[in-house]
Motif scaffolding. Structure first.
Motif, short mmCIF file in Angstrom:
data_model
loop_
_atom_site.label_atom_id
_atom_site.label_comp_id
_atom_site.label_asym_id
_atom_site.label_seq_id
_atom_site.Cartn_x
_atom_site.Cartn_y
_atom_site.Cartn_z
N ASP A 127 0.82 -1.21 0.00
CA ASP A 127 0.00 0.00 0.00
C ASP A 127 0.85 1.26 0.00
OD1 ASP A 127 -2.73 -1.27 0.44
OD2 ASP A 127 -1.63 -2.06 2.16
N ILE A 128 1.95 1.25 0.78
CA ILE A 128 2.79 2.43 0.96
C ILE A 128 4.22 2.09 0.54
CG2 ILE A 128 3.75 4.05 2.64
CD1 ILE A 128 1.20 3.67 4.30
N ILE A 129 4.84 2.98 -0.23
CA ILE A 129 6.23 2.80 -0.63
C ILE A 129 7.07 3.92 -0.03
CG2 ILE A 129 7.86 2.66 -2.55
CD1 ILE A 129 5.59 1.69 -4.31
N LEU A 172 -1.24 11.03 3.34
CA LEU A 172 -0.25 10.10 2.80
C LEU A 172 -0.94 8.85 2.24
CD1 LEU A 172 3.05 9.06 4.61
CD2 LEU A 172 1.74 7.45 3.25
N ILE A 173 -1.89 8.31 3.00
CA ILE A 173 -2.60 7.10 2.56
C ILE A 173 -3.39 7.38 1.28
CG2 ILE A 173 -4.42 5.47 3.17
CD1 ILE A 173 -3.50 5.83 6.11
N GLU A 207 -2.97 5.76 -2.46
CA GLU A 207 -4.07 5.17 -3.23
C GLU A 207 -4.15 5.76 -4.62
OE1 GLU A 207 -7.63 5.54 -0.88
OE2 GLU A 207 -7.28 3.61 0.11
N SER A 208 -3.92 7.07 -4.72
CA SER A 208 -3.95 7.71 -6.04
C SER A 208 -2.80 7.22 -6.90
CB SER A 208 -3.90 9.23 -5.90
OG SER A 208 -2.64 9.67 -5.45
N GLY A 210 -4.58 5.62 -9.72
CA GLY A 210 -4.75 6.78 -10.58
C GLY A 210 -5.31 7.93 -9.77
N LYS A 211 -5.11 9.14 -10.22
CA LYS A 211 -5.52 10.31 -9.44
C LYS A 211 -7.02 10.38 -9.26
CE LYS A 211 -1.52 13.25 -10.27
NZ LYS A 211 -1.04 14.56 -10.72
#
Length: 263
Positions: free
Chosen positions: A107-109, A234-235, A239-240, A244-245
């Motif tokens: 989910d997070i990089i 941040l989350i 997700e975007s 995608g935005k």
């Protein structure tokens, strides 16, 4: 945009953490946690000579996320995310990350730039969510106001970890120094506070973490934002990046009459 309640966030729990204690994190006031997998920079190893007839094995440079047993995750109301943190020294890391199938499972990089070139690349080009540093060593280059602003404008966040500061005096000095640098050059914008905890004893109550923010040069609003609003942003940013935005998540909601409400 999801309407999930992310609430107070702890976005770096070491994957060696005893997952049987996850429920206790909710008792400390957290609504969302991220299990962190740390990838050290690979050293160059001599290539083994390929024998005739051997099938070339495609090896993923990024390990897969930790699998959490259903009885553990199902026994808590926590939102559980998966995070990857990758050390790197130059832009060649981009090829490994782009080729990785496992990277898509996170989910997070987050990245740990170890050189000025790497930091410039992270701030200006990389499609990641968090920039962080190893608290055991001083940052080996100067962080400029221009690069900090560039990262913030691209929606990246800078992480400060409090657990190493509690455990070790050297780490504490380095983290405080880094925090004050962020304050001096960027007015502490886009800061998230996390524990990087390996055990439950290293995690502090939400309100204690907010108070710890003063040690890192944050005022009361900035400290609160570091574990709530900034973490939520941040989350949503992550997700975007993944979807995608502009994206929509459709869920079936069952009402009291056991009918499915559609929208």
């Amino acid at each position: 945009m999801t309407n999930r309640n992310w609430g107070f966030c702890e976005l770096s729990i070491n994957r060696n953490f005893d997952m049987n204690h996850l429920k206790s994190l909710a008792d400390l006031g957290y609504n969302t946690i991220a299990i962190n997998t740390y990838v050290e920079e690979a050293t160059d190893e001599p290539k083994k000579k390929k024998k005739k007839g051997d099938v070339k094995e495609k090896k993923d440079a990024i390990p897969g996320p930790l699998e959490i047993a259903g009885e553990i995750s199902g026994n808590t109301n926590l939102n559980i995310l998966q995070r990857i943190t990758v050390e790197f020294s130059d832009s060649s890391i981009a090829h490994k990350m782009n080729q990785s199938e496992n990277l898509k499972k996170y989910d997070i990089i987050a990245v740990v730039p170890k050189t000025l070139q790497a930091f410039q690349y992270a701030c200006g080009t990389m499609d990641v969510d968090v920039i962080t540093f190893d608290p055991q060593t001083r940052i080996p280059f100067k962080i400029s106001r221009k690069l900090y602003r560039q990262a913030v404008e691209r929606g990246l966040f800078f992480e400060l970890m409090y657990s190493p500061a509690i455990r070790d005096s050297t780490a504490r000095k380095n983290i405080i120094s880094t925090a004050h640098t962020y304050h001096a050059i960027g007015k502490s914008k886009n800061i998230v506070l996390s524990s990087s905890a390996e055990s439950l004893l290293q995690v502090r109550d939400v309100h204690d973490v907010i108070n710890l923010g003063f040690l890192f040069g944050l005022n009361s609003n900035e400290s609160l934002n570091s574990v709530r609003n900034n973490s939520r942003r941040l989350i949503l940013k992550s997700e975007s990046r993944r979807y995608g935005k502009h994206y929509m998540i459709v869920e079936n909601i069952q009402n009291d009459d056991n009918k499915i409400a559609e929208s």
